[in-house]
Design an enzyme around this catalytic site. Structure first.
Site, PDB file in Angstrom:
ATOM      1  N   GLU A 122      -5.541 -26.354  43.598  1.00 19.47           N
ATOM      2  CA  GLU A 122      -6.302 -26.162  42.217  1.00 19.47           C
ATOM      3  C   GLU A 122      -6.569 -24.505  42.098  1.00 19.47           C
ATOM      4  OE1 GLU A 122      -5.779 -28.484  40.520  1.00 19.47           O
ATOM      5  OE2 GLU A 122      -6.839 -30.495  41.241  1.00 19.47           O
ATOM      6  N   ASN A 154      -2.755 -27.004  34.643  1.00 17.95           N
ATOM      7  CA  ASN A 154      -3.901 -26.014  34.882  1.00 17.95           C
ATOM      8  C   ASN A 154      -3.183 -25.011  36.067  1.00 17.95           C
ATOM      9  OD1 ASN A 154      -3.352 -27.315  37.625  1.00 17.95           O
ATOM     10  ND2 ASN A 154      -5.789 -27.689  37.692  1.00 17.95           N
ATOM     11  N   HIS A 181      -1.750 -25.511  39.146  1.00 16.01           N
ATOM     12  CA  HIS A 181      -1.775 -25.893  40.488  1.00 16.01           C
ATOM     13  C   HIS A 181      -0.184 -26.156  40.872  1.00 16.01           C
ATOM     14  CE1 HIS A 181      -2.405 -30.680  39.625  1.00 16.01           C
ATOM     15  NE2 HIS A 181      -1.129 -30.341  39.637  1.00 16.01           N
ATOM     16  N   ASP A 230       1.567 -33.683  49.131  1.00 16.00           N
ATOM     17  CA  ASP A 230      -0.054 -33.979  49.205  1.00 16.00           C
ATOM     18  C   ASP A 230      -0.212 -35.570  49.163  1.00 16.00           C
ATOM     19  OD1 ASP A 230       1.107 -34.135  46.474  1.00 16.00           O
ATOM     20  OD2 ASP A 230      -0.038 -32.661  45.885  1.00 16.00           O
TER      21      ASP A 230
END
Ligand code: PGA
Length: 236
Positions: free
Chosen positions: A135, A128, A130, A67
């Site tokens: 996400e 979270n 990811h 990313d």
């Protein structure tokens, strides 16, 4: 899924580096998927050491990062290209032409395909759930695309941006792209990851926890440290 529990972060980094070193020795033209963030810093240190002390040859290696933030110049101190140069690329004999950072979602998938696909992909996990910047709610079939970062991702990136605004958008490999890798190594270290790692590895497979998609892949090695895996074993 194989789960390797290591006593501490240093051993986690050594274990991950051994997996990469073995893969590069077996196939010098390895296609390697690479993460950024805190967790892989020790892995990169060990790989640089393998280059310096054991003459490990990265000249044929092809790399694809997971990313990148949208809107940062490549030489911005906070870009993942800068991170990769600082921690790995500038210290080994990888050819700049063989390193790829996702800047154009349209051409990234083609570039991966042209190499024959990713042999080994290293990935971390966000608190979270990811993986890369996929996400919660990301489709397991998703491909490389531009996405909006979750508020907790922006908050956690804040400490590296030292007061400058964190970009709200990024380009990320999709979960479908990640799952096409031949082998995936998940790295997670520290107490802050123990709950999410437990949910990702032992909980239901759900788009609410993107990393749970790894349960669907036939060749995943999770390299964890004691702090992360403690909870995992307690709850088993
Ligand atoms: P970290 O990030 O290695 O900095 O904890 C992991 C991630 O968000 O994927």
């Amino acid at each position: 899924m194989r789960v390797l529990v290591t006593p501490d972060y240093r051993t986690l980094s050594l274990t991950a580096a051994e997996l990469v070193v073995k893969a590069v020795r077996t196939k010098p033209g390895l296609v390697l998927g690479l993460p950024t963030g805190n967790t892989p810093i020790g892995l990169y240190e060990q790989l640089v050491r393998s280059y310096r002390e054991q003459q490990l040859d990265f000249s044929k290696l092809r790399t694809f990062n997971l990313d990148e933030f949208v809107g940062l110049a490549p030489n911005d101190p906070h870009s993942y290209r800068t991170y990769m140069r600082k921690h790995f690329f500038d210290h080994v004999n990888v050819s700049a032409a063989n390193t790829h950072i996702p800047e154009n979602p349209g051409t990234y998938e083609d570039a991966i395909k042209q190499t024959g696909g990713i042999d080994l992909l290293i990935v971390g996990i966000g608190t979270n759930g990811h993986i890369a910047f996929n996400e919660p709610g990301s489709s397991f079939a998703s491909r490389t695309r531009e996405i909006e970062l979750a508020p907790e991702t922006i908050a956690s990136a804040g400490k590296y941006f030292e007061g400058t605004p964190v970009p709200e958008r990024a380009i990320t490999m999709g979960i479908g792209t990640i799952l096409e890798s031949r082998c995936i190594v998940l790295l997670a270290s520290g107490a802050s990851k123990k709950s999410v790692v437990h949910r990702a590895l032992n909980g239901p497979v759900s788009e609410a926890i993107p990393a749970s998609a790894l349960q669907l892949h036939p060749n995943v090695i999770a390299v964890l440290d004691e702090e992360t895996s403690h909870h995992l074993r307690q709850l088993r």
